[in-house]
Design a protein around this motif. Structure first.
Motif, PDB file in Angstrom:
ATOM      1  N   SER A   1     -33.419 -33.198  46.306  1.00  0.00           N
ATOM      2  CA  SER A   1     -33.930 -33.387  44.952  1.00  0.00           C
ATOM      3  C   SER A   1     -32.951 -34.206  44.129  1.00  0.00           C
ATOM      4  O   SER A   1     -31.759 -34.295  44.453  1.00  0.00           O
ATOM      5  CB  SER A   1     -34.160 -32.035  44.279  1.00  0.00           C
TER       6      SER A   1
ATOM      7  N   ALA B   1     -31.199 -24.088  46.508  1.00  0.00           N
ATOM      8  CA  ALA B   1     -30.295 -23.120  45.877  1.00  0.00           C
ATOM      9  C   ALA B   1     -29.777 -22.091  46.873  1.00  0.00           C
ATOM     10  O   ALA B   1     -28.750 -21.452  46.630  1.00  0.00           O
ATOM     11  CB  ALA B   1     -30.999 -22.420  44.719  1.00  0.00           C
TER      12      ALA B   1
ATOM     13  N   TYR C   1     -24.068 -24.086  40.706  1.00  0.00           N
ATOM     14  CA  TYR C   1     -25.502 -24.209  40.987  1.00  0.00           C
ATOM     15  C   TYR C   1     -26.389 -23.895  39.780  1.00  0.00           C
ATOM     16  O   TYR C   1     -27.364 -24.611  39.525  1.00  0.00           O
ATOM     17  CB  TYR C   1     -25.890 -23.320  42.167  1.00  0.00           C
ATOM     18  N   PRO C   2     -26.107 -22.802  39.042  1.00  0.00           N
ATOM     19  CA  PRO C   2     -26.999 -22.473  37.914  1.00  0.00           C
ATOM     20  C   PRO C   2     -27.088 -23.573  36.855  1.00  0.00           C
ATOM     21  O   PRO C   2     -28.020 -23.572  36.052  1.00  0.00           O
ATOM     22  CB  PRO C   2     -26.371 -21.198  37.337  1.00  0.00           C
ATOM     23  N   LYS C   3     -26.160 -24.506  36.864  1.00  0.00           N
ATOM     24  CA  LYS C   3     -26.153 -25.584  35.873  1.00  0.00           C
ATOM     25  C   LYS C   3     -27.097 -26.732  36.247  1.00  0.00           C
ATOM     26  O   LYS C   3     -27.266 -27.665  35.461  1.00  0.00           O
ATOM     27  CB  LYS C   3     -24.734 -26.137  35.716  1.00  0.00           C
ATOM     28  N   PHE C   4     -27.709 -26.671  37.456  1.00  0.00           N
ATOM     29  CA  PHE C   4     -28.464 -27.834  37.929  1.00  0.00           C
ATOM     30  C   PHE C   4     -29.938 -27.549  38.225  1.00  0.00           C
ATOM     31  O   PHE C   4     -30.645 -28.452  38.674  1.00  0.00           O
ATOM     32  CB  PHE C   4     -27.775 -28.417  39.169  1.00  0.00           C
ATOM     33  N   ASP C   5     -30.401 -26.335  38.003  1.00  0.00           N
ATOM     34  CA  ASP C   5     -31.827 -26.032  38.155  1.00  0.00           C
ATOM     35  C   ASP C   5     -32.356 -26.554  39.483  1.00  0.00           C
ATOM     36  O   ASP C   5     -33.319 -27.329  39.548  1.00  0.00           O
ATOM     37  CB  ASP C   5     -32.623 -26.628  36.989  1.00  0.00           C
ATOM     38  N   LEU C   6     -31.732 -26.113  40.575  1.00  0.00           N
ATOM     39  CA  LEU C   6     -32.111 -26.574  41.902  1.00  0.00           C
ATOM     40  C   LEU C   6     -33.383 -25.889  42.376  1.00  0.00           C
ATOM     41  O   LEU C   6     -33.647 -24.735  42.049  1.00  0.00           O
ATOM     42  CB  LEU C   6     -30.987 -26.283  42.905  1.00  0.00           C
ATOM     43  N   PRO C   7     -34.198 -26.573  43.186  1.00  0.00           N
ATOM     44  CA  PRO C   7     -35.338 -25.908  43.823  1.00  0.00           C
ATOM     45  C   PRO C   7     -34.852 -24.742  44.681  1.00  0.00           C
ATOM     46  O   PRO C   7     -33.725 -24.774  45.215  1.00  0.00           O
ATOM     47  CB  PRO C   7     -35.941 -27.018  44.701  1.00  0.00           C
TER      48      PRO C   7
ATOM     49  N   ARG D   1     -20.105 -29.646  34.308  1.00  0.00           N
ATOM     50  CA  ARG D   1     -21.015 -29.118  33.285  1.00  0.00           C
ATOM     51  C   ARG D   1     -20.441 -27.846  32.654  1.00  0.00           C
ATOM     52  O   ARG D   1     -21.129 -26.842  32.467  1.00  0.00           O
ATOM     53  CB  ARG D   1     -22.410 -28.876  33.855  1.00  0.00           C
TER      54      ARG D   1
ATOM     55  N   ASN E   1     -31.748 -33.505  41.282  1.00  0.00           N
ATOM     56  CA  ASN E   1     -30.711 -32.634  40.717  1.00  0.00           C
ATOM     57  C   ASN E   1     -29.637 -32.318  41.745  1.00  0.00           C
ATOM     58  O   ASN E   1     -28.439 -32.260  41.425  1.00  0.00           O
ATOM     59  CB  ASN E   1     -31.336 -31.345  40.185  1.00  0.00           C
TER      60      ASN E   1
END
Length: 571
Positions: free
Chosen positions: A236, A180, A170-176, A152, A238
């Motif tokens: 999740s 995260a 990680y910031p590219k996937f909007d993880l819970p 990404r 994501n």
């Protein structure tokens, strides 16, 4: 504590002894909290009993055996049958031996493997022949802490802590929030904890065994897809999407059986690996020399006059397998691809060592059993693609110790998916897993072959079906993007290239067998059974539980030869 851990990491030496390999495997299994699996892995992947324990060196005299397919499986079957005096004919439809073992001279003095290459330390049957033929091996740098992720449009290093990925990817996937906070290997490790450690050692070993029936736990795993396995541990969507690219090839295999993927984890197929110096074709050449040139050193204890004769017929396709009134014989319809001559030839036994993608086109009368024919029609094969770029220098090996990538790979969500760096310059850093340095006498300024794109499944289909000029353009551009290079950088350094799309390989037509859900429970045992009144036997990586590995091909060839030896003794 760190100093103690560094001392316990076994060093990957060149030309490892059996004990060197065992030490490496024990280390991997102990790190994975299952050292008790060692004996089960070694015993399951070891060669079967020597064929001369079944019958003496002359018991195959005047017995005619046809081997259909001159790949690793067919050649190992022929090699073993030669020991008991059989009269063997190997039919290979192509003009070279090896099948999906294919070493190609990309440039003067440089070879690349377009097919099988890596040898895991656990693959006992592969090492049996490597040791027998006295082949030289070197560590294959499977992982490298300096390798890159480019996902990404974000770039990270493969360093062990996972912090680079957490900060950049990680910031590219909007993880819970709860995901995260955890390194990605801890997230993906939930699958390992449930479906490897969650099974008893006795059930785990079924993952690499061919059985008539499996435990309920393995049956349930085989009904699930690999992606469903990730879903079942509560990740999740994501996180699963992200992990599919961080694990590099996972995204290509999400539709496969969970049991199919866990069998590779169980025997540590990607942890400590080696390659054969000069290319994997060396093992094929060794078989050929033993079969044709009568290299007696590899037939210890057998006199030359006791060995069977072997005739290898290249460019000869088998178009039909028949058994009519005489149930003691099998007739093959053979066609010279160059001469166009068609012959009907009779044999006492047949070893069918071609993939089912190729067997599908062969006329079979009477047809094999219902389950065997169903497997021939349905057993899943995946496309595979490799493209090598040969460059005048090795940009990836340049820079300081934290920058240069010597062996290992980089992963991306671009169609190239996986870039693998050559291991010929790589020397392990003692006590530091995943760290590699330059071998003495090597230089990043020397030319080298970059496996610029290695992928399976849909991405292999996309790239493999591109016209060559478009393929090289797209791959070069994507390699530049992953590494932050200026446009045109690759083109200005490109000396040669070669590409292989295995779905287009005549008389092979697939990259390898990979089981979809229920393939194991439906077919894995049935496809090993002989047909035509116990006169036709089967070998190949698809007939093993080590799909796509040389191990599966070699072990299945030995097993087929032993089955014929038992049938001969019953006569």
């Amino acid at each position: 504590m760190e100093s103690m851990n560094r001392q316990t990491v076994p060093y990957q030496v060149d030309n490892p002894t059996d004990e060197d390999r065992y030490e490496q495997l024990r280390y991997v299994l102990t790190a994975g909290r299952r050292p008790e699996d060692f004996d089960n892995i070694i015993s399951s992947l070891s060669p079967p009993e020597d064929i001369r324990e079944i019958c003496n060196s002359n018991c195959g005299r005047a017995v005619k055996v046809a081997v259909i397919g001159g790949g690793a499986a067919g050649l190992s079957a022929a090699f073993e049958l030669k020991k008991i005096g059989c009269d063997i004919t190997v039919f290979e439809a192509n003009d070279r031996l090896g099948g999906r073992v294919y070493t190609y001279p990309i440039y003067e003095g440089y070879n690349v493997d377009l097919g099988a290459e890596r040898i895991p330390v656990s693959h006992e049957t592969s090492w049996h022949y490597i040791n027998l033929f006295k082949l030289n091996t070197r560590p294959f740098a499977t992982s490298n802490v300096n390798g890159l992720y480019y996902i990404r449009e974000a770039r990270a290093r493969k360093e062990a802590s996972g912090l680079s990925v957490m900060e950049n990817i990680y910031p590219k996937f909007d993880l819970p929030p709860e995901e995260a906070r955890l390194p990605w290997r801890q997230l993906s490790g939930k699958l390992y904890d449930k479906y490897i450690l969650g099974l008893s050692p006795e059930i785990r070993k079924e993952l690499i065994q061919v059985k008539e029936s499996y435990s309920d736990e393995v049956v349930q795993m085989d009904r699930m897809s690999y992606k469903a396995g990730y879903q079942s541990v509560g990740l999740s969507k994501n996180a699963i999407f992200m992990i599919s690219y961080l694990s590099t090839l996972d995204v290509e295999f999400f539709n496969l059986s969970l049991a199919e993927m866990m069998d590779k984890v169980y025997s540590a197929d990607f942890s400590q690996t080696y390659y054969i110096e000069g290319g994997a074709q060396r093992i094929i050449e060794s078989f050929y020399n033993a079969l044709i040139n009568e290299n007696l050193q590899v037939f210890e204890g057998i006199q030359m006059q006791e060995l069977g004769k072997v005739n290898i017929r290249l460019s000869t396709a088998v178009d039909g397998i028949y058994q009519e009134n005489n149930r003691e014989k099998v007739t093959l319809k053979c066609r010279g691809r160059e001469t166009k001559k068609v012959t009907l030839e009779e044999f006492d036994y047949v070893v069918c060592a071609i993939p089912f993608t190729s067997l599908r086109r062969v006329e079979i009368k009477p047809t094999f059993s219902i389950t065997k024919m169903q497997a021939i029609n349905e057993l899943n094969y995946e496309s595979s693609q490799k493209t090598f770029l040969f460059l005048k220098d090795r940009f990836w090996e340049q820079g300081n110790a934290e920058e240069r990538i010597i062996g290992g790979s980089s992963g991306t969500d671009l169609p190239i998916l996986n870039t693998i760096y050559p291991s010929d310059h790589a020397m392990p850093v003692e006590g530091s897993p995943g760290a590699w340095t330059l071998r003495p006498g090597t230089s990043p300024n020397s030319p080298g072959s970059l496996l610029a794109s290695y992928n399976w499944g849909q991405d292999a289909e996309i790239i493999g079906n591109e016209a060559n000029n478009l393929r090289i353009r797209d791959i070069s551009r994507q390699v530049e993007e992953v590494h932050g290079l200026d446009p045109g950088y690759i083109r200005n350094r490109l000396l040669s290239w070669v590409t292989m799309f295995w779905s287009n390989a005549q008389y092979i037509w697939a990259g390898g067998c990979f089981g979809k859900p229920q393939d194991r429970t439906l077919f894995s045992y049935a496809i090993t059974l002989p047909e035509m009144n116990n006169r036709v036997y089967f070998a190949g990586e698809h007939v093993s539980q080590k799909h796509v590995w040389i191990q599966g091909a070699l072990q299945s060839g030995m097993l087929a030869a032993n089955s014929i030896a038992r049938a001969i003794t019953k006569r």
